[in-house]
Design a protein around this motif. Structure first.
Motif, mmCIF file in Angstrom:
data_model
loop_
_atom_site.group_PDB
_atom_site.id
_atom_site.type_symbol
_atom_site.label_atom_id
_atom_site.label_comp_id
_atom_site.label_asym_id
_atom_site.label_seq_id
_atom_site.Cartn_x
_atom_site.Cartn_y
_atom_site.Cartn_z
ATOM 1 N N MET A 162 32.798 2.077 48.414
ATOM 2 C CA MET A 162 32.717 3.374 47.834
ATOM 3 C C MET A 162 31.594 3.135 46.682
ATOM 4 N N PRO A 163 30.136 4.537 47.412
ATOM 5 C CA PRO A 163 28.591 3.664 46.395
ATOM 6 C C PRO A 163 28.257 4.454 45.108
ATOM 7 N N GLU A 164 27.537 3.927 44.832
ATOM 8 C CA GLU A 164 26.609 4.037 42.901
ATOM 9 C C GLU A 164 26.659 5.465 43.195
ATOM 10 N N MET A 165 26.721 6.321 41.940
ATOM 11 C CA MET A 165 25.431 7.519 42.183
ATOM 12 C C MET A 165 23.773 7.615 41.460
ATOM 13 N N THR A 166 22.812 7.878 42.103
ATOM 14 C CA THR A 166 22.304 8.088 41.580
ATOM 15 C C THR A 166 21.842 7.901 40.031
ATOM 16 N N PRO A 167 20.178 7.002 40.104
ATOM 17 C CA PRO A 167 20.452 7.362 38.062
ATOM 18 C C PRO A 167 20.706 8.569 37.983
ATOM 19 N N ALA A 168 20.223 9.643 38.640
ATOM 20 C CA ALA A 168 19.663 10.869 37.908
ATOM 21 C C ALA A 168 21.281 11.779 38.285
ATOM 22 N N ALA A 169 22.328 11.062 38.774
ATOM 23 C CA ALA A 169 23.663 11.529 39.416
ATOM 24 C C ALA A 169 24.276 10.844 37.832
ATOM 25 N N ALA A 170 23.993 9.746 37.894
ATOM 26 C CA ALA A 170 25.081 9.120 36.557
ATOM 27 C C ALA A 170 24.779 10.009 35.286
ATOM 28 N N ASP A 171 23.718 10.268 35.030
ATOM 29 C CA ASP A 171 22.568 10.940 34.009
ATOM 30 C C ASP A 171 23.255 12.248 33.654
ATOM 31 N N ALA A 172 23.556 13.144 34.574
ATOM 32 C CA ALA A 172 23.451 14.237 34.663
ATOM 33 C C ALA A 172 25.720 14.556 34.555
ATOM 34 N N PHE A 173 26.605 12.994 34.911
ATOM 35 C CA PHE A 173 27.712 13.255 35.127
ATOM 36 C C PHE A 173 28.203 13.092 34.089
ATOM 37 N N LEU A 174 27.780 11.518 32.603
ATOM 38 C CA LEU A 174 27.537 11.549 31.425
ATOM 39 C C LEU A 174 27.585 12.707 31.059
ATOM 40 N N ARG A 175 26.513 13.198 31.323
ATOM 41 C CA ARG A 175 25.556 14.518 29.926
ATOM 42 C C ARG A 175 27.465 15.592 30.616
ATOM 43 N N ASP A 176 27.662 15.795 31.348
ATOM 44 C CA ASP A 176 28.601 16.065 31.195
ATOM 45 C C ASP A 176 29.708 16.498 30.042
ATOM 46 N N VAL A 177 30.528 17.479 29.941
ATOM 47 C CA VAL A 177 31.155 17.498 29.190
ATOM 48 C C VAL A 177 33.130 16.440 29.614
ATOM 49 N N HIS A 178 33.521 15.374 28.912
ATOM 50 C CA HIS A 178 34.963 14.399 29.387
ATOM 51 C C HIS A 178 34.604 13.518 27.481
ATOM 52 N N ALA A 201 35.301 9.511 40.182
ATOM 53 C CA ALA A 201 33.994 9.219 40.276
ATOM 54 C C ALA A 201 33.928 8.566 38.772
ATOM 55 N N TYR A 202 32.785 8.084 38.071
ATOM 56 C CA TYR A 202 32.778 7.099 37.005
ATOM 57 C C TYR A 202 31.471 6.477 36.392
ATOM 58 N N VAL A 203 31.345 6.507 34.788
ATOM 59 C CA VAL A 203 30.232 6.010 34.454
ATOM 60 C C VAL A 203 30.398 5.623 33.080
ATOM 61 N N THR A 204 29.869 4.141 33.107
ATOM 62 C CA THR A 204 29.873 3.536 32.212
ATOM 63 C C THR A 204 28.691 2.792 31.903
ATOM 64 N N VAL A 205 29.020 2.923 30.575
ATOM 65 C CA VAL A 205 27.667 2.462 29.500
ATOM 66 C C VAL A 205 28.064 1.440 28.496
ATOM 67 N N GLU A 206 27.159 -0.339 29.112
ATOM 68 C CA GLU A 206 27.386 -1.130 28.749
ATOM 69 C C GLU A 206 25.512 -0.912 27.658
ATOM 70 N N GLY A 207 26.402 -1.835 26.765
ATOM 71 C CA GLY A 207 25.151 -1.915 25.238
ATOM 72 C C GLY A 207 25.153 -1.998 24.093
ATOM 73 N N HIS A 208 23.732 -2.858 23.495
ATOM 74 C CA HIS A 208 24.020 -2.672 21.781
ATOM 75 C C HIS A 208 23.719 -1.687 21.251
ATOM 76 N N LEU A 258 24.134 0.494 33.032
ATOM 77 C CA LEU A 258 24.659 1.771 33.981
ATOM 78 C C LEU A 258 25.258 1.213 34.494
ATOM 79 N N ARG A 259 27.164 1.259 34.516
ATOM 80 C CA ARG A 259 27.843 0.941 36.706
ATOM 81 C C ARG A 259 28.426 2.755 36.483
ATOM 82 N N SER A 260 28.689 2.792 37.987
ATOM 83 C CA SER A 260 28.973 3.791 38.373
ATOM 84 C C SER A 260 29.524 4.245 40.205
ATOM 85 N N LEU A 261 30.894 4.907 39.632
ATOM 86 C CA LEU A 261 31.214 4.807 41.308
ATOM 87 C C LEU A 261 31.192 6.608 41.250
#
Length: 137
Positions: free
Chosen positions: A1-17, A77-84, A130-133
Motif C-alpha cells: 500500500m503505497p504512500e502518496m507523493t507529498p504533492a499528491a497528498a497536498d492536492a488530496f487534502l485540498r480537495d473538498v472532503h 485513499a487517505y491523508v492524515t495531518v498530525e501537528g501542534h 503527514l501520513r497518506s495511503l
C-alpha cells in the motif's frame, strides 16, 4: 500500500472532503469528530469552531491534534495531518472561505447569516507529520 507523493497528498487534502478531527482526552478515549476545514498555503489545516466547544477546549489543553480526510470509494485513499495547534479569534474572511468551500458562494454567505463569527475561533493544525495511503495505480 503505497504512500502518496507529498504533492499528491497536498492536492488530496485540498480537495473538498469532510475531515475527521481527533483530539486526546485525559479521562476518555480521544474525541473524533467530523468537521469542515480549509488548508492554508503551507498545507496546515484550518478549522472554524465555537470558542466554548468541546473541540476548542480539548485542543487548548492538548496543544496538538490529528486530522484525517479520506476517499470512501475505490480506489481508497487517505491523508492524515498530525501537528501542534494554535488558535485565534475567528475572522469573517476565514469563516466565509470555509463556508463557501462546502456550500458555494451563495450557500456559504447564507450559512454565515445564521452562524455568526463572534464567539468562534480559528484553529490551525500545523503540519508536523503527514501520513497518506492510496490504492491508486
Amino acid at each position: 500500500m503505497p504512500e502518496m507523493t507529498p504533492a499528491a497528498a497536498d492536492a488530496f487534502l485540498r480537495d473538498v472532503h469532510v475531515g475527521v478531527l481527533a483530539i486526546e482526552r485525559s479521562s476518555n478515549p480521544p474525541l473524533a469528530i467530523p468537521i469542515w476545514y480549509d488548508v492554508d498555503e503551507a498545507g496546515n489545516v484550518i478549522i472554524w469552531t465555537g470558542a466554548d466547544s468541546v473541540k476548542a477546549r480539548l485542543i487548548g489543553r492538548a496543544g496538538r491534534a490529528s486530522f484525517t480526510v479520506q476517499r470512501e470509494t475505490v480506489p481508497y485513499a487517505y491523508v492524515t495531518v498530525e501537528g501542534h495547534t494554535s488558535s485565534a479569534a475567528a475572522d469573517d474572511a476565514t469563516a466565509r472561505r470555509i463556508a463557501r468551500r462546502y456550500l458555494g458562494e451563495d450557500g456559504g454567505d447564507e450559512f454565515l447569516k445564521s452562524s455568526p463569527v463572534d464567539g468562534n475561533v480559528i484553529i490551525t493544525i500545523h503540519k508536523d507529520k503527514l501520513r497518506s495511503l492510496t490504492y491508486d495505480n
